[in-house]
Structure formats: structure tokens, C-alpha cells
Design a protein around this motif. Structure first.
Motif, PDB file in Angstrom:
ATOM      1  N   GLY A  26       0.834  -1.193   0.000  1.00  0.00           N
ATOM      2  CA  GLY A  26       0.000   0.000   0.000  1.00  0.00           C
ATOM      3  C   GLY A  26       0.871   1.247   0.000  1.00  0.00           C
ATOM      4  N   THR A  27       0.303   2.320   0.505  1.00  0.00           N
ATOM      5  CA  THR A  27       1.011   3.604   0.513  1.00  0.00           C
ATOM      6  C   THR A  27       1.913   3.678   1.737  1.00  0.00           C
ATOM      7  N   VAL A  28       3.124   3.140   1.583  1.00  0.00           N
ATOM      8  CA  VAL A  28       4.102   3.088   2.661  1.00  0.00           C
ATOM      9  C   VAL A  28       5.247   4.035   2.331  1.00  0.00           C
ATOM     10  N   PHE A  29       5.378   5.101   3.088  1.00  0.00           N
ATOM     11  CA  PHE A  29       6.473   6.037   2.845  1.00  0.00           C
ATOM     12  C   PHE A  29       7.713   5.658   3.634  1.00  0.00           C
ATOM     13  N   SER A  30       7.509   5.200   4.852  1.00  0.00           N
ATOM     14  CA  SER A  30       8.634   4.834   5.695  1.00  0.00           C
ATOM     15  C   SER A  30       8.127   3.940   6.816  1.00  0.00           C
ATOM     16  N   ILE A  31       8.976   3.028   7.256  1.00  0.00           N
ATOM     17  CA  ILE A  31       8.632   2.156   8.385  1.00  0.00           C
ATOM     18  C   ILE A  31       9.670   2.344   9.481  1.00  0.00           C
ATOM     19  N   ALA A  32       9.213   2.614  10.668  1.00  0.00           N
ATOM     20  CA  ALA A  32      10.110   2.716  11.815  1.00  0.00           C
ATOM     21  C   ALA A  32      10.332   1.291  12.348  1.00  0.00           C
ATOM     22  N   ASP A  33       9.671   0.913  13.395  1.00  0.00           N
ATOM     23  CA  ASP A  33       9.787  -0.437  13.930  1.00  0.00           C
ATOM     24  C   ASP A  33       8.916  -1.412  13.149  1.00  0.00           C
ATOM     25  N   MET A  34       9.381  -2.645  13.048  1.00  0.00           N
ATOM     26  CA  MET A  34       8.611  -3.704  12.391  1.00  0.00           C
ATOM     27  C   MET A  34       8.940  -5.023  13.064  1.00  0.00           C
ATOM     28  N   GLY A  35       7.931  -5.816  13.365  1.00  0.00           N
ATOM     29  CA  GLY A  35       8.229  -7.062  14.048  1.00  0.00           C
ATOM     30  C   GLY A  35       7.011  -7.896  14.361  1.00  0.00           C
ATOM     31  N   TRP A  36       7.088  -8.607  15.491  1.00  0.00           N
ATOM     32  CA  TRP A  36       6.075  -9.601  15.825  1.00  0.00           C
ATOM     33  C   TRP A  36       5.691  -9.539  17.299  1.00  0.00           C
ATOM     34  N   PHE A  37       4.408  -9.732  17.531  1.00  0.00           N
ATOM     35  CA  PHE A  37       3.860  -9.912  18.866  1.00  0.00           C
ATOM     36  C   PHE A  37       3.066 -11.219  18.869  1.00  0.00           C
ATOM     37  N   HIS A  38       2.803 -11.744  20.038  1.00  0.00           N
ATOM     38  CA  HIS A  38       1.927 -12.907  20.112  1.00  0.00           C
ATOM     39  C   HIS A  38       0.911 -12.749  21.232  1.00  0.00           C
ATOM     40  N   GLN A  39      -0.188 -13.467  21.067  1.00  0.00           N
ATOM     41  CA  GLN A  39      -1.275 -13.373  22.030  1.00  0.00           C
ATOM     42  C   GLN A  39      -1.937 -14.734  22.184  1.00  0.00           C
ATOM     43  N   ALA A  49       9.506 -10.094  18.960  1.00  0.00           N
ATOM     44  CA  ALA A  49      10.729  -9.471  18.467  1.00  0.00           C
ATOM     45  C   ALA A  49      10.366  -8.293  17.582  1.00  0.00           C
ATOM     46  N   VAL A  50      11.158  -7.242  17.672  1.00  0.00           N
ATOM     47  CA  VAL A  50      10.972  -6.056  16.841  1.00  0.00           C
ATOM     48  C   VAL A  50      12.321  -5.604  16.310  1.00  0.00           C
ATOM     49  N   CYS A  95       1.918  -9.701  12.996  1.00  0.00           N
ATOM     50  CA  CYS A  95       2.904  -8.783  12.438  1.00  0.00           C
ATOM     51  C   CYS A  95       2.536  -7.353  12.841  1.00  0.00           C
ATOM     52  N   TYR A  96       3.550  -6.581  13.151  1.00  0.00           N
ATOM     53  CA  TYR A  96       3.360  -5.196  13.594  1.00  0.00           C
ATOM     54  C   TYR A  96       4.316  -4.285  12.819  1.00  0.00           C
ATOM     55  N   ALA A  97       3.842  -3.098  12.508  1.00  0.00           N
ATOM     56  CA  ALA A  97       4.723  -2.109  11.898  1.00  0.00           C
ATOM     57  C   ALA A  97       4.251  -0.711  12.241  1.00  0.00           C
ATOM     58  N   ASN A  98       5.195   0.167  12.480  1.00  0.00           N
ATOM     59  CA  ASN A  98       4.931   1.592  12.715  1.00  0.00           C
ATOM     60  C   ASN A  98       5.276   2.302  11.416  1.00  0.00           C
ATOM     61  N   ILE A  99       4.241   2.728  10.692  1.00  0.00           N
ATOM     62  CA  ILE A  99       4.397   3.138   9.297  1.00  0.00           C
ATOM     63  C   ILE A  99       3.986   4.582   9.076  1.00  0.00           C
ATOM     64  N   GLN A 100       4.800   5.284   8.301  1.00  0.00           N
ATOM     65  CA  GLN A 100       4.426   6.619   7.842  1.00  0.00           C
ATOM     66  C   GLN A 100       3.607   6.442   6.575  1.00  0.00           C
ATOM     67  N   ASP A 101       2.359   6.835   6.635  1.00  0.00           N
ATOM     68  CA  ASP A 101       1.491   6.626   5.483  1.00  0.00           C
ATOM     69  C   ASP A 101       1.261   7.935   4.733  1.00  0.00           C
ATOM     70  N   TYR A 102       0.233   7.974   3.892  1.00  0.00           N
ATOM     71  CA  TYR A 102       0.013   9.124   3.010  1.00  0.00           C
ATOM     72  C   TYR A 102      -0.288  10.405   3.782  1.00  0.00           C
ATOM     73  N   THR A 103      -0.688  10.292   5.032  1.00  0.00           N
ATOM     74  CA  THR A 103      -0.965  11.485   5.842  1.00  0.00           C
ATOM     75  C   THR A 103       0.317  12.132   6.345  1.00  0.00           C
ATOM     76  N   GLY A 104       1.428  11.388   6.238  1.00  0.00           N
ATOM     77  CA  GLY A 104       2.682  11.888   6.769  1.00  0.00           C
ATOM     78  C   GLY A 104       2.913  11.499   8.216  1.00  0.00           C
ATOM     79  N   ARG A 105       1.908  10.950   8.852  1.00  0.00           N
ATOM     80  CA  ARG A 105       2.018  10.553  10.252  1.00  0.00           C
ATOM     81  C   ARG A 105       2.420   9.091  10.371  1.00  0.00           C
TER      82      ARG A 105
END
Length: 120
Positions: A26-39, A49-50, A95-105
Motif C-alpha cells: 500500500g502507501t508506505v512512505f517509511s517504516i520505523a519499527d517492524m516485528g512480531w507480537f503474540h497473544q 521481536a521487533v 505482524c506489527y509495523a509503525n508506518i508513515q502513510d500518506y498522511t505523513g504521520r
């Protein structure tokens, strides 16, 4: 719109290995952290792990020395190699990711989850 798609998971015997992969699209400008959680059932979502954008990796205490996270920043993917699996690792992995999207946030995004079952 951003999407995280997970691959892998399934049933494995104790002591075995599995590999999980996740791709952001999708519209991914930048990714900070990316990794995995479990529940697990009735439990909170915990860190597995991240991998940071700077190349550092953080692991949950229960998986240190057994799991390895790797990330391809050019392809917006992250993988988790899980070795020496134990029944206690049975859980849904997200899967988890902290992503800068089209809003810039930067926003937190989650995949749908993939089941990992460790059982003989």
C-alpha cells in the motif's frame, strides 16, 4: 491504504522450527519499527521481536536465543525464524509495523494474525 500480510505458521512438533514472514503493502512512505507480537487465549499481546529502522533488534525474554528476526527495509518485509519451539510458544502471532502513510504521520498497523501450534 496500508496492509500487512503474514505468511507461515502452522503445526510443528516440540523442538522443531518455523519461519514467519510479513510484507507491508500500500502507501508506505517509511517504516520505523517492524516485528512480531503474540497473544495466547485470555492473555495480553506480548512482544516477540521487533527490528528498528536503525538495525537494532529487541526480543521478548522467553524467545531470546531461540528466535531471530530479520528485516529487508527495501522490500518492506520482516521475517521471524523460530527454532527450538516449545509448547509454550503456541499462540497467534501478529505482524506489527509503525508506518508513515500518506498522511505523513506514523501509525501502528497490525496483520490479521497467524496461528502457531507446537504439539506432539
Amino acid at each position: 491504504q496500508v496492509r500487512l500480510e503474514e505468511f507461515g505458521g502452522g503445526l510443528v512438533q516440540p523442538g522443531g522450527s518455523l519461519r514467519l514472514s510479513c510484507a507491508a503493502s500500500g502507501t508506505v512512505f517509511s517504516i520505523a519499527d517492524m516485528g512480531w507480537f503474540h497473544q495466547g487465549p485470555g492473555r495480553q499481546r506480548d512482544l516477540v521481536a521487533v527490528a528498528t529502522s536503525g538495525g537494532d533488534a529487541n526480543y521478548g525474554d522467553s524467545v531470546k536465543g531461540r528466535f531471530t528476526i530479520s528485516r529487508d527495509t527495501a522490500k518492506n518485509t520482516v521475517s521471524l525464524q523460530m527454532n527450538s519451539l516449545e509448547p509454550e510458544d503456541t499462540s497467534v502471532y501478529y505482524c506489527y509495523a509503525n508506518i508513515q502513510d500518506y498522511t505523513g504521520r506514523y501509525r501502528d498497523y497490525w496483520g490479521q494474525g497467524t496461528q502457531v501450534t507446537v504439539s506432539s
